[in-house]
Design an enzyme around this catalytic site. Structure first.
Site: not given
Lengths: 506, 506
Positions: A166, A221-222, A225-226, A245, A282, A375
């Site tokens: 994706k 990603g975030s 979203g994750g 992650e 990251c 973060e």
């Protein structure tokens, strides 16, 4: 209803560059997953897989100029950084080819029949097999190394799993280029092109994680979203592994002795690490415990110089820019928070680097200052000034999980606090650094890029040789005649694999 | 509100035997988890852990008579089976002591600094560390080997993780006895007793999975209970690994050639395997594909004889007995289902073994007969009669994940179907057997006891040396001075651990 267009956007201007593709419909997602599933038997050939990965590296390098140009236009990461990232991505593909060749990842165990055991042992032979189609959710901040041709894809293909990527909306053109390179490499090595396919669109990503033939997923990603995708993976009728992650603060502790010894060097190093790639790594050090007092002040002085001399930069997209500006404003408005160098909006499309300070005492118990322990993506870090090692320990105990945790300790004299602090940092992260900076993640066998939640949603790594373990499951054959065994498990070891026989290394 | 009493019940009569304990309150769960968490530093000593596991095995054997008596009174599994189970459980504890001693499970990788790499590699040293407190949900059907002193507990303690066991309500007295043995073994080897604690009660189990200091869980039980706990583990603010073994049909395929060669032997073997332990093994063959025709008829004839001659048995509790009786009645009532030997209620407290038949053609598409593809706990199996290998493949493709899948093939002549069927069985299970029966799981290094969902909620095993991997996570130390490194990662290898150095086995 016509399909939604996918545009490549220039983050330096906010202007669309070109329409690259359309978002995949549910039917399209179903089609590519089934095509991947159908390609899995072809991928079962280890030699073909290794050749494919090497060819992919070669073709990626051949198309390097073109890819880097597109990636720079879409991400503003700059040709120098992207040239390094492409080299790293090609090296990663070749490293996984070596992993496939060696075959230790198959983890072959053979126990011969043993009637002396109670109860008797039958003949048992175990190795690992690929899980099936893997969904890879590409990262924004690494358009190559953690995207279409990146570590998740390379390790999944190495394991023998077809991949559906994706694409990240920040670099759809780069994604299309890389996907076509990988598909060309597959064809050139005699594999079906559909061992790798690419889809665009948020809804396509949701369809993908729910597809019955998708057997595992990788994500970078975030947290938001994750976590949504993790939840969807867990809620399936048959849940699947989700290796995500999601986010990391990457705490750093500077001991009093270290600050006294080399405040300037640490301040400069921190400034370089936290602004590298416009603070979009990251592993950016986002939270630093610095002693109160003169040595700590000196550290902040050099940090101020380093950060002030950093030019403004362009973030990956304007949504991130808005989130950065809002995020630093909210944090800076908290009581007792100082702003020696103001981070925030630079020009119309840029941001400028900066850092905040706070007394560590503000962070030893729950409160509004906890926002400083989350973060903030972009070129900002938080300096917490501490007065005692107990205070450090109290703050560390409140931190969420991280990819990295770093200790700066004295190098030229004994440091009484180091032996206490290293064990306090270890539970927090998957990689512990001493007198180094966490940005930069070597693709090496001993690497671990992962950590307690939310750094990772599993105990796995997304970088290094062991990343392949995420896409495999063991299977044991019991009492199976030699003629029916896969060659990996045959008595005479025709593939010359490393293995453990009767509990010992053979 | 007074705490709910926990009674030990005699399944042979349904009568309560004695009150053993009370259900743990939320406060009690919190207390034992914190006590376990506090004990983790003591458990970090590998030599102490190995000694503890060996002492636990010894004390378990010393108290064997008493434990077996209690277990038989609570489970009706009989002294012979329980004597074997105790021996297996002790052997398992000792096997994990050996795993700890050898240290290969630490998976030590060392990459020395290498400036020739692009970008340069720093010094990286990786091993695995314990996750923290592990919750173990004990099984009903193995009061020892998959309960308080069982594989989940042994592997978690071996990994260095303190354990809180949630007792199964079918054997609370046995659980208390075993917990006291393990705690005594801990004390005798100088470890805190709270490295293992025991709680009772459904609510306590729910509290446990939600506790912030619980870092992973192991479970053996039903799909319904296991899925609820899996969902709770995934829904936590910080999700944790949940290694659950939930349910398995354990399909068996008998080829036409195999039936022609030895129908009698297969029928007798199947009868023995499906009724072993009153059909309460998680590896019971619950679904068998048998050819139509004379050889298959002969197989069913000997199966009928074997099952008919099996006396009635007592299930672990009356709730299971009710579920068994209802389950077989519902299945037997489906159209075209035959009942050569009627399974169901035996005497007032017993059940009798039996089996059902159905044409395989009934199972190639979704429909009410899908109930026959769900595990029915107890002494019953379903024989599906097939007319072609294509029909076998069509049915296999519709099966959920399993712990085991078995092929019976010709041994004295070539079997044209074996080479096609084995690859069709492999995706279905974690252990593939040829010409053997799945009941009986050797505790061996090459063992894999797990499989695609719902057999297991992860890709891990709950039996064998690699079960320890479930309770560990990797951590890498970068650029860390020798004096600060854990001994496992020091250059001179003071613990003499197997390791990979610079990508190669040292």
């Amino acid at each position: 209803m016509s399909a939604a267009p996918v545009w490549s956007v220039d983050p330096r201007t906010g202007n669309p560059r070109e329409q690259v593709a359309v978002e995949a419909t549910a039917e399209e997602v179903d089609r590519v997953v089934r095509a991947g599933h159908a390609a899995r038997d072809a991928l079962a050939d280890r030699a073909a897989r290794a050749a494919f990965l090497r060819t992919a590296a070669e073709l990626l390098e051949e198309s390097g100029e073109h890819i880097i140009e597109a990636a720079d236009a879409e991400t503003a990461l700059g040709p120098a950084r992207l040239t390094g990232e492409l080299a790293r991505t090609a090296a990663q593909l070749r490293a996984f080819a070596e992993v496939v060749d060696e075959g230790a990842y198959l983890d072959v165990h053979i126990d011969h029949e043993d009637g002396s055991r109670t109860p008797p042992w039958p003949d048992l032979r175990r190795y690992k097999i690929p899980l099936g189609v893997v969904a890879v959710y590409a990262a924004s901040n690494f358009p190559l190394a953690f995207s279409v041709p990146g570590g998740d894809t390379a390790s999944a293909l190495a394991a023998g799993c077809p991949v559906v990527v994706k694409a990240h909306p920040d670099h759809p053109a780069t994604s299309e280029l890389c996907a076509s390179v990988l598909r060309r490499a597959a064809a050139r090595t005699g594999l079906p092109e559909d061992v790798l396919t690419l889809v665009h669109g948020f809804e396509a990503g949701v369809e993908l994680i729910r597809h019955p033939l998708v057997s595992a997923a990788g994500f970078t990603g975030s947290v938001r979203g994750g976590r949504a995708l993790f939840d969807a993976a867990a809620a399936r009728p048959a849940p699947i592994p989700f290796h995500g992650e999601l986010g990391s603060l990457n705490p750093v502790v500077v001991t009093g002795t270290a600050a006294a010894e080399r405040a300037g060097e640490i301040g400069t190093g921190l400034g370089g690490s936290m602004t590298l790639g416009v603070g979009q790594f990251c592993t950016k050090p986002g939270f630093v415990l610095v002693p109160e007092g003169a040595a700590g002040d000196q550290l902040l002085k050099t940090l101020t110089e380093a950060v002030s001399s950093t030019g403004s930069g362009v973030l990956l997209d304007h949504r991130m820019r808005d989130a950065f500006v809002t995020g630093v404003q909210e944090r800076a408005a908290l009581p007792d928070v100082g702003v020696p160098v103001t981070p925030g909006a630079g020009g119309e499309h840029t941001v400028s680097a900066g850092f905040l300070t706070v007394p560590a005492a503000r962070l030893t118990a729950e409160g509004p200052h906890d926002a400083l322990l989350e973060e903030c993506f972009g070129p900002v870090t938080v300096i917490a000034r501490y007065t005692s090692v107990d205070e450090i320990a109290a703050v560390l105990a409140r931190l969420p999980g991280n990819l990295t945790a770093t200790l700066h300790t004295a190098t030229e004299s004994p440091d009484p606090d180091a032996a206490r602090l290293l064990p306090a940092l270890t539970p927090l992260a998957g990689r512990i650094l001493v007198n180094a900076w966490p940005t930069g993640v070597a693709v090496a066998p001993a690497q671990h890029h992962g950590g307690p939640y939310p750094a990772t949603t599993s105990t796995s790594t997304s970088v290094g040789a062991t990343a392949i373990e995420r896409w495999l499951r063991p299977v044991t054959y019991q009492s199976t005649p030699e003629t029916l065994l896969p060659p990996e498990l045959r008595e005479d070891n025709p593939l010359n694999l490393p293995r453990r026989v009767d509990g010992r290394r053979a």
